[in-house]
Design a protein around this motif. Structure first.
Motif, PDB file in Angstrom:
ATOM      1  N   ILE A 199       0.825  -1.218   0.000  1.00 47.12           N
ATOM      2  CA  ILE A 199       0.000   0.000   0.000  1.00 47.12           C
ATOM      3  C   ILE A 199       0.857   1.265   0.000  1.00 47.12           C
ATOM      4  N   ASP A 200       2.142   1.115   0.353  1.00 46.90           N
ATOM      5  CA  ASP A 200       3.045   2.262   0.370  1.00 46.90           C
ATOM      6  C   ASP A 200       3.813   2.442  -0.937  1.00 46.90           C
ATOM      7  N   LEU A 201       3.481   1.673  -1.960  1.00 48.92           N
ATOM      8  CA  LEU A 201       4.167   1.793  -3.251  1.00 48.92           C
ATOM      9  C   LEU A 201       3.840   3.121  -3.931  1.00 48.92           C
ATOM     10  N   GLU A 202       4.774   3.612  -4.714  1.00 50.59           N
ATOM     11  CA  GLU A 202       4.524   4.817  -5.497  1.00 50.59           C
ATOM     12  C   GLU A 202       3.396   4.540  -6.489  1.00 50.59           C
ATOM     13  N   GLY A 203       2.459   5.470  -6.566  1.00 48.19           N
ATOM     14  CA  GLY A 203       1.307   5.287  -7.447  1.00 48.19           C
ATOM     15  C   GLY A 203       0.063   4.858  -6.714  1.00 48.19           C
ATOM     16  N   VAL A 204       0.205   4.445  -5.443  1.00 52.11           N
ATOM     17  CA  VAL A 204      -0.956   4.161  -4.595  1.00 52.11           C
ATOM     18  C   VAL A 204      -1.291   5.455  -3.862  1.00 52.11           C
ATOM     19  N   ILE A 205      -2.488   5.963  -4.065  1.00 51.49           N
ATOM     20  CA  ILE A 205      -2.849   7.290  -3.567  1.00 51.49           C
ATOM     21  C   ILE A 205      -4.130   7.240  -2.748  1.00 51.49           C
ATOM     22  N   ASP A 206      -4.336   8.292  -1.949  1.00 45.91           N
ATOM     23  CA  ASP A 206      -5.607   8.460  -1.246  1.00 45.91           C
ATOM     24  C   ASP A 206      -6.409   9.538  -1.965  1.00 45.91           C
ATOM     25  N   SER A 207      -7.538   9.961  -1.382  1.00 47.24           N
ATOM     26  CA  SER A 207      -8.416  10.918  -2.055  1.00 47.24           C
ATOM     27  C   SER A 207      -7.728  12.258  -2.281  1.00 47.24           C
ATOM     28  N   THR A 208      -6.875  12.676  -1.336  1.00 51.77           N
ATOM     29  CA  THR A 208      -6.144  13.932  -1.506  1.00 51.77           C
ATOM     30  C   THR A 208      -5.209  13.843  -2.701  1.00 51.77           C
ATOM     31  N   GLY A 209      -4.511  12.725  -2.821  1.00 50.93           N
ATOM     32  CA  GLY A 209      -3.627  12.526  -3.965  1.00 50.93           C
ATOM     33  C   GLY A 209      -4.379  12.492  -5.280  1.00 50.93           C
ATOM     34  N   ALA A 210      -5.576  11.923  -5.262  1.00 46.40           N
ATOM     35  CA  ALA A 210      -6.383  11.837  -6.481  1.00 46.40           C
ATOM     36  C   ALA A 210      -6.807  13.209  -6.969  1.00 46.40           C
ATOM     37  N   LEU A 211      -7.042  14.129  -6.037  1.00 42.03           N
ATOM     38  CA  LEU A 211      -7.457  15.484  -6.411  1.00 42.03           C
ATOM     39  C   LEU A 211      -6.320  16.291  -7.019  1.00 42.03           C
ATOM     40  N   ASN A 212      -5.090  15.881  -6.744  1.00 40.73           N
ATOM     41  CA  ASN A 212      -3.930  16.655  -7.183  1.00 40.73           C
ATOM     42  C   ASN A 212      -3.069  15.914  -8.208  1.00 40.73           C
ATOM     43  N   LEU A 213      -3.673  14.986  -8.927  1.00 32.44           N
ATOM     44  CA  LEU A 213      -2.943  14.279  -9.976  1.00 32.44           C
ATOM     45  C   LEU A 213      -2.434  15.259 -11.034  1.00 32.44           C
ATOM     46  N   LYS A 214      -1.180  15.090 -11.458  1.00 38.36           N
ATOM     47  CA  LYS A 214      -0.617  15.968 -12.475  1.00 38.36           C
ATOM     48  C   LYS A 214      -1.198  15.659 -13.856  1.00 38.36           C
ATOM     49  N   SER A 215      -1.647  14.435 -14.027  1.00 41.80           N
ATOM     50  CA  SER A 215      -2.308  14.040 -15.269  1.00 41.80           C
ATOM     51  C   SER A 215      -3.291  12.924 -14.957  1.00 41.80           C
ATOM     52  N   LEU A 216      -4.266  12.757 -15.837  1.00 43.16           N
ATOM     53  CA  LEU A 216      -5.268  11.714 -15.629  1.00 43.16           C
ATOM     54  C   LEU A 216      -4.714  10.353 -16.042  1.00 43.16           C
ATOM     55  N   PRO A 217      -4.788   9.348 -15.173  1.00 41.31           N
ATOM     56  CA  PRO A 217      -4.344   8.001 -15.566  1.00 41.31           C
ATOM     57  C   PRO A 217      -5.341   7.379 -16.532  1.00 41.31           C
ATOM     58  N   GLU A 218      -4.846   6.620 -17.471  1.00 41.44           N
ATOM     59  CA  GLU A 218      -5.738   5.941 -18.410  1.00 41.44           C
ATOM     60  C   GLU A 218      -6.463   4.786 -17.725  1.00 41.44           C
ATOM     61  N   THR A 219      -5.806   4.195 -16.703  1.00 40.36           N
ATOM     62  CA  THR A 219      -6.412   3.082 -15.964  1.00 40.36           C
ATOM     63  C   THR A 219      -6.206   3.314 -14.470  1.00 40.36           C
ATOM     64  N   ILE A 220      -7.185   2.927 -13.678  1.00 42.04           N
ATOM     65  CA  ILE A 220      -7.084   3.086 -12.229  1.00 42.04           C
ATOM     66  C   ILE A 220      -7.917   2.016 -11.536  1.00 42.04           C
ATOM     67  N   VAL A 221      -7.410   1.526 -10.415  1.00 40.79           N
ATOM     68  CA  VAL A 221      -8.167   0.624  -9.546  1.00 40.79           C
ATOM     69  C   VAL A 221      -8.551   1.413  -8.307  1.00 40.79           C
ATOM     70  N   ILE A 222      -9.826   1.377  -7.953  1.00 42.84           N
ATOM     71  CA  ILE A 222     -10.318   2.054  -6.761  1.00 42.84           C
ATOM     72  C   ILE A 222     -10.687   0.999  -5.729  1.00 42.84           C
ATOM     73  N   ILE A 223      -9.978   1.022  -4.597  1.00 42.33           N
ATOM     74  CA  ILE A 223     -10.282   0.095  -3.509  1.00 42.33           C
ATOM     75  C   ILE A 223     -11.253   0.784  -2.565  1.00 42.33           C
ATOM     76  N   GLY A 224     -12.507   0.354  -2.593  1.00 38.52           N
ATOM     77  CA  GLY A 224     -13.557   0.966  -1.781  1.00 38.52           C
ATOM     78  C   GLY A 224     -14.692   1.450  -2.641  1.00 38.52           C
ATOM     79  N   GLY A 225     -15.876   0.894  -2.412  1.00 39.00           N
ATOM     80  CA  GLY A 225     -17.049   1.258  -3.208  1.00 39.00           C
ATOM     81  C   GLY A 225     -18.058   2.075  -2.437  1.00 39.00           C
ATOM     82  N   GLY A 226     -17.574   2.860  -1.460  1.00 36.15           N
ATOM     83  CA  GLY A 226     -18.447   3.769  -0.732  1.00 36.15           C
ATOM     84  C   GLY A 226     -18.648   5.054  -1.509  1.00 36.15           C
ATOM     85  N   VAL A 227     -19.087   6.100  -0.820  1.00 39.38           N
ATOM     86  CA  VAL A 227     -19.418   7.362  -1.484  1.00 39.38           C
ATOM     87  C   VAL A 227     -18.216   7.932  -2.224  1.00 39.38           C
ATOM     88  N   ILE A 228     -17.060   8.028  -1.558  1.00 42.00           N
ATOM     89  CA  ILE A 228     -15.882   8.643  -2.186  1.00 42.00           C
ATOM     90  C   ILE A 228     -15.419   7.812  -3.382  1.00 42.00           C
TER      91      ILE A 228
END
Length: 577
Positions: free
Chosen positions: A267-296
């Motif tokens: 979970i500490d690997l580079e490229g694993v992000i939380d919601s704050t990191g997702a808001l500040n992405l320098k570019s949009l990833p073409e593919t992403i895995v989201i762990i958690g199917g709640g509201v966020i």
């Protein structure tokens, strides 16, 4: 002739302004008297004209920045003129470093007034700043301590920036589909840098608004990290290492929450992000895995899929949005699936690994070992109270499961200390924190007010939007309530058809005998706007009859609420019962 353009002083009391909009960009020609930029204060908006003609050589302040009066914001000069001395005078380097920003306003009421209480609020998020303002309105002397930006998670790395990005995604998808609206457009592309700049401008403007409100209400704002010393004092450590002791009669703890990261290998690997990191992405990833199917998680799945990205959601429970009505949950799952989102429910993530320049997420589902690869992995499985090292245990404040224990008056077990918002673990929503802040402030001021969670609406900003208040059908069954249900499909609503978003429903749950409305669940365009009517209905203990006899406007989404109520009595007028 070269010159420095400055933030003007537009009135005797003006000390700073927000540079709201540039009318020119670097490299643009400008004539003397032509509008260069717009400035906003809490009282006015003004256009500022250029003092000289020339080329806009350097812009020193970004849109949305708050700047002191008379501080340089731009350099105008001839095309090849040396401007190094002007940059030096402005306090900027050759790259055009930003001009000096305004310090946060500090208004300290030094007059001792009989009967006034010293109230300190720890945390300046939507709970804290509202509590501070309400306490000040009630005549108290209030100090607000904030370690980061005013506005907290909601304004800076939560509700507001997320919804700003979601709006851009909505507009992008509408433009791409505009031919079905009878509008032909050319090629449509995403300018992620400009989307991020807009997000930043909106956030900064709202944060500046909070600063202005606190200043107007004479709330003393201290920047620094607060730690409880005693039941009557707090030690604030500032960023420069200095300290300040704050003595109080009552305290309100509103320190919010932080993303919770589970102990998953990798979970500490580079490229694993939380919601704050997702808001500040320098570019949009073409593919992403989201762990958690709640509201966020579902909001980010909606956002990225609207931008045309490949999204995979991994949720441990057998359904997404577990807090929502199951029928609504199933509808949005179907909608996202049709848009290409891969929803995996009932699964457990076991490990995250790096495979070249991609991340591999391993998970189990029905005893089967599976995996999915992506550029980024977003972990959004919950939040935890932000209360570490603030001295709660030292003064005996009771905690349970990592949250501060409070009663319905928002009191802790220490009689003069209150707690509100996410750090209490009640309902982790900004509007709940704000209401809890009002309750705490009023109780401190001698009133007896209780927090009522019955009418708290929950909103999910997907397409179409989801909003809910009161009991779900599942919860009504658990409580043994004899209830009935009315459902109206948005496919029969004219406004939803006009908006090209008619896949949802309005669902009303009511007591079978008394017909009191117990819950309302909406999946529809503008659901988050019209849920207020349903919340008010619950607050007033309204019956089906009272909604039926209220005239609703046409064509609107809101009339679907009345139709769902009518459907509860098998008498819907615009749908076959």
């Amino acid at each position: 002739m070269s010159c420095l353009e400055i933030m003007p002083k537009l009135g005797l009391t003006m000390t700073e302004g927000i540079l709201a909009k540039w009318h020119k960009r670097e490299g643009d020609k400008i004539e003397k008297g032509e509008v260069l930029f717009e400035v906003e204060t809490d009282k006015l908006t003004n256009e500022v004209e250029a003092k000289d003609s020339g080329i806009v050589r350097k812009i020193l302040v970004e849109e949305g920045e708050t700047v002191k009066c008379l501080v340089p914001v731009a350099v105008i000069a001839a095309e090849n003129e040396d401007i190094s001395n002007l940059l030096k005078e402005a306090g900027a380097d050759e790259e055009g470093a930003p001009a000096e920003k305004a310090e946060e306003p500090k208004c300290v009421d030094t007059l001792e007034k009989a009967g006034i209480k010293n109230v300190v609020v720890v945390g300046g998020g939507p709970g804290g700043y509202i509590a501070a303002i309400r306490a000040a309105q009630l005549g108290n002397k209030v100090t607000l301590i904030e370690n980061a930006e005013l506005g907290g998670t909601c304004l800076n790395v939560g509700c507001i920036p997320t919804k700003t990005l979601l709006h851009s995604a909505d507009v992008y998808s509408e433009i791409k589909d505009s031919r079905n609206l009878g509008i032909d457009v050319g090629e449509v592309s995403i300018n992620w840098d400009n989307i991020q700049k807009r997000k930043k401008r909106i956030t900064k403007r709202l944060v500046a608004g909070v600063k202005g409100l606190l200043s107007y209400n004479k709330v003393n704002v201290i920047k620094g990290f607060a730690k409880m010393e005693t039941e009557k004092s707090i030690l604030v450590t500032k960023k420069d290492g200095g300290t300040e002791k704050v003595v109080f009669d009552h305290a309100i703890i509103s320190t919010g929450s932080l993303p919770f990261l589970p102990s998953i290998p990798g979970i500490d690997l580079e490229g694993v992000i939380d919601s704050t990191g997702a808001l500040n992405l320098k570019s949009l990833p073409e593919t992403i895995v989201i762990i958690g199917g709640g509201v966020i998680g579902i909001e980010f799945a909606n956002l990225l899929s609207l931008f045309g990205k490949k999204v995979t959601v991994l949720e441990m429970l057998p359904f997404v949005l577990p807090s929502m009505d199951r029928q609504i949950s199933n509808l949005i799952a179907d909608k996202l699936s049709k848009r290409g989102v891969a929803l995996n429910t009932g699964c457990k993530v076991t490990k995250i690994e790096r495979e070249g320049n991609r991340l591999k997420v391993n998970f189990t589902k029905k005893a089967e070992n599976l995996s999915v690869e992506a550029e980024k992995v977003l972990v959004v499985i919950g939040r935890q109270a932000n209360i570490e090292n603030i001295g709660l245990e030292e003064i005996g404040i009771k905690l349970e499961k990592g949250f501060i224990c409070v009663d319905d008056h928002m009191k802790t077990n220490v009689k003069n200390i209150y707690a509100i918002g996410d750090c209490t673990g009640k309902i982790m929503l900004a509007h709940v924190a704000s209401e809890q802040g009002v309750v705490a402030a009023e109780n401190i001021s001698g009133r007896s007010v209780k927090m009522d969670y019955k009418t708290v609406p929950c909103c999910v900003y997907v397409k179409p939007e989801i909003a809910s208040v009161g009991l779900t059908e599942e919860r009504a069954k658990e409580k043994g309530i004899d209830y009935k249900v009315g459902v109206f499909p948005m496919s029969a609503n004219g406004k939803a058809m006009i908006s090209k978003d008619s896949d949802g429903i309005v669902k009303v749950i009511s007591d079978k005998k008394t017909e009191e409305i117990l819950g309302v669940h909406i999946m529809a365009p503008r659901a988050t706007d019209i849920i207020g009517e349903a919340a008010l209905a619950l607050r007033l203990e309204a019956t089906l009859h009272e909604v039926i006899t209220t005239v609703h406007p046409h064509p609107t989404i809101s009339e679907a609420f009345k139709e769902a109520v009518l459907a509860s009595q098998k008498r819907a007028l615009n749908f076959v019962n």
